[in-house]
Design a protein around this motif. Structure first.
Motif, PDB file in Angstrom:
ATOM      1  N   ASP A  31       0.802  -1.124  -0.121  1.00  0.00           N
ATOM      2  CA  ASP A  31       0.107  -0.066  -0.111  1.00  0.00           C
ATOM      3  C   ASP A  31       0.863   1.296   0.080  1.00  0.00           C
ATOM      4  OD1 ASP A  31      -1.878  -1.904   0.309  1.00  0.00           O
ATOM      5  OD2 ASP A  31      -2.491  -1.369   2.223  1.00  0.00           O
ATOM      6  N   ARG A  32       2.028   1.245   0.842  1.00  0.00           N
ATOM      7  CA  ARG A  32       3.081   2.292   0.956  1.00  0.00           C
ATOM      8  C   ARG A  32       3.714   2.502  -0.429  1.00  0.00           C
ATOM      9  NH1 ARG A  32       8.198   3.119   3.283  1.00  0.00           N
ATOM     10  NH2 ARG A  32       8.066   0.854   3.813  1.00  0.00           N
ATOM     11  N   LEU A  33       3.910   1.363  -0.982  1.00  0.00           N
ATOM     12  CA  LEU A  33       4.606   1.540  -2.157  1.00  0.00           C
ATOM     13  C   LEU A  33       3.911   2.147  -3.493  1.00  0.00           C
ATOM     14  CD1 LEU A  33       6.950  -1.292  -3.547  1.00  0.00           C
ATOM     15  CD2 LEU A  33       5.015  -0.323  -4.996  1.00  0.00           C
ATOM     16  N   LEU A  34       2.538   1.544  -3.389  1.00  0.00           N
ATOM     17  CA  LEU A  34       1.856   2.101  -4.453  1.00  0.00           C
ATOM     18  C   LEU A  34       1.832   3.570  -4.163  1.00  0.00           C
ATOM     19  CD1 LEU A  34       0.467   0.951  -6.709  1.00  0.00           C
ATOM     20  CD2 LEU A  34      -1.681   0.708  -5.426  1.00  0.00           C
ATOM     21  N   GLU A  35       1.165   4.033  -2.954  1.00  0.00           N
ATOM     22  CA  GLU A  35       1.043   5.426  -2.847  1.00  0.00           C
ATOM     23  C   GLU A  35       2.339   6.257  -3.187  1.00  0.00           C
ATOM     24  OE1 GLU A  35       0.559   8.150   0.953  1.00  0.00           O
ATOM     25  OE2 GLU A  35      -0.362   6.273   1.128  1.00  0.00           O
ATOM     26  N   ARG A  36       3.432   5.785  -3.009  1.00  0.00           N
ATOM     27  CA  ARG A  36       4.622   6.427  -3.311  1.00  0.00           C
ATOM     28  C   ARG A  36       4.547   6.518  -4.805  1.00  0.00           C
ATOM     29  NH1 ARG A  36       7.309  10.836  -3.174  1.00  0.00           N
ATOM     30  NH2 ARG A  36       9.364  10.564  -3.513  1.00  0.00           N
ATOM     31  N   HIS A  37       4.619   5.292  -5.523  1.00  0.00           N
ATOM     32  CA  HIS A  37       4.432   5.238  -6.975  1.00  0.00           C
ATOM     33  C   HIS A  37       3.688   6.304  -7.532  1.00  0.00           C
ATOM     34  CE1 HIS A  37       2.321   3.279 -10.276  1.00  0.00           C
ATOM     35  NE2 HIS A  37       3.443   3.258 -10.856  1.00  0.00           N
ATOM     36  N   MET A  81      11.879   6.537 -10.000  1.00  0.00           N
ATOM     37  CA  MET A  81      11.472   5.267  -9.739  1.00  0.00           C
ATOM     38  C   MET A  81      12.935   4.565  -9.276  1.00  0.00           C
ATOM     39  SD  MET A  81       8.397   4.325  -9.601  1.00  0.00           S
ATOM     40  CE  MET A  81       6.932   5.535 -10.194  1.00  0.00           C
ATOM     41  N   ALA A  82      13.901   4.945 -10.121  1.00  0.00           N
ATOM     42  CA  ALA A  82      15.428   4.240  -9.797  1.00  0.00           C
ATOM     43  C   ALA A  82      15.773   4.892  -8.651  1.00  0.00           C
ATOM     44  CB  ALA A  82      16.031   4.356 -11.039  1.00  0.00           C
ATOM     45  N   ALA A  83      15.707   6.234  -8.315  1.00  0.00           N
ATOM     46  CA  ALA A  83      16.281   6.587  -7.086  1.00  0.00           C
ATOM     47  C   ALA A  83      15.698   6.390  -5.847  1.00  0.00           C
ATOM     48  CB  ALA A  83      16.288   8.226  -7.370  1.00  0.00           C
ATOM     49  N   GLU A  84      14.381   6.001  -6.007  1.00  0.00           N
ATOM     50  CA  GLU A  84      13.540   5.666  -4.652  1.00  0.00           C
ATOM     51  C   GLU A  84      14.009   4.566  -4.085  1.00  0.00           C
ATOM     52  OE1 GLU A  84      10.644   6.705  -2.164  1.00  0.00           O
ATOM     53  OE2 GLU A  84      11.255   7.620  -3.787  1.00  0.00           O
ATOM     54  N   VAL A  92      11.124  -2.056  -8.067  1.00  0.00           N
ATOM     55  CA  VAL A  92       9.863  -1.533  -8.798  1.00  0.00           C
ATOM     56  C   VAL A  92      10.524  -1.084 -10.076  1.00  0.00           C
ATOM     57  CG1 VAL A  92       8.038   0.089  -8.485  1.00  0.00           C
ATOM     58  CG2 VAL A  92       8.712  -1.034  -6.482  1.00  0.00           C
ATOM     59  N   ARG A  93       9.804  -1.734 -11.065  1.00  0.00           N
ATOM     60  CA  ARG A  93      10.171  -1.273 -12.402  1.00  0.00           C
ATOM     61  C   ARG A  93       8.926  -1.070 -13.255  1.00  0.00           C
ATOM     62  NH1 ARG A  93      14.639  -4.173 -15.024  1.00  0.00           N
ATOM     63  NH2 ARG A  93      13.197  -5.517 -16.349  1.00  0.00           N
ATOM     64  N   VAL A  94       8.810   0.462 -13.623  1.00  0.00           N
ATOM     65  CA  VAL A  94       7.760   0.642 -14.391  1.00  0.00           C
ATOM     66  C   VAL A  94       7.996   0.719 -15.942  1.00  0.00           C
ATOM     67  CG1 VAL A  94       6.308   2.846 -14.808  1.00  0.00           C
ATOM     68  CG2 VAL A  94       7.086   2.203 -12.587  1.00  0.00           C
ATOM     69  N   ARG A  95       6.850   0.347 -16.844  1.00  0.00           N
ATOM     70  CA  ARG A  95       7.121   0.197 -17.993  1.00  0.00           C
ATOM     71  C   ARG A  95       6.159   1.253 -18.714  1.00  0.00           C
ATOM     72  NH1 ARG A  95       3.664  -5.061 -20.192  1.00  0.00           N
ATOM     73  NH2 ARG A  95       1.977  -4.825 -19.027  1.00  0.00           N
TER      74      ARG A  95
END
Length: 181
Positions: A31-37, A81-84, A92-95
């Motif tokens: 949940d925290r990851l998604l909020e930060r994303h 994303m890479a710096a987080e 966490v790898r976003v496409r």
């Protein structure tokens, strides 16, 4: 919600590669990851003048009036994303997929083949990768924004589209550039 741009726009789609595995591994920390994303993506989109159309889970749909600004937003997102520092060292790898076309509206939402094409381009990408259409590539011109080059990935058959699509990968300083086919 801000007014959605009409005319020619660059459609932006993103999601987290392997988000279900992340959710299983992290449990309630997801949940925290998604909020930060979401925050990182919204910050980058806002800084570029893009308009968020909607989200679904870890997926984002946005539009930009400028192909170059959409590419810059995508690069900002990948760098953020890479710096987080993610919970439990999660990877966490976003496409991201981009396509420029006509913004057709129906019932206060975008419709049409250009929206579907952008979504299919996203589906062709790997986590950490930014892929764009030849149309978007053409609007960027011969000089992409600072520190960015475009790699021709060739023509690809995308699901449900009748003709192959020439795709390009954004290569930017400080970001991974080598991905599987």
């Amino acid at each position: 919600m801000p007014e959605l741009p009409t005319g020619t726009v660059t459609f932006f789609f993103s999601d987290i590669e392997g988000s279900t595995r992340l959710l299983e591994a992290l449990g309630s920390e997801y949940d925290r990851l998604l909020e930060r994303h979401h925050g990182l993506i919204r910050d980058a989109l806002s800084a570029s003048g893009a308009v968020e159309v909607g989200t679904q889970g870890d997926s984002f749909f946005a539009v930009s009036r400028s192909a170059s600004e959409a590419v810059l937003a995508a690069v900002r997102i990948q760098r953020a994303m890479a710096a987080e520092t993610w919970p439990r060292g999660a990877d966490v790898r976003v496409r991201i997929g981009l396509h420029t076309g006509e913004a057709r509206m129906a019932a206060d939402d975008y419709v049409g083949l250009d929206v579907h094409r952008a979504a299919r381009i996203l589906a062709s990408a790997h986590g950490g990768q930014i892929v764009l259409s030849a149309t978007t590539r053409g609007l960027i011109g011969s000089t992409p924004p600072d520190g960015i080059t475009l790699r021709d990935l060739g023509e690809h058959r995308l699901r449900d589209l009748s003709a192959p699509e020439r795709l390009y990968q954004v290569v930017a300083d400080g970001l991974p550039s080598d991905f599987p086919p």
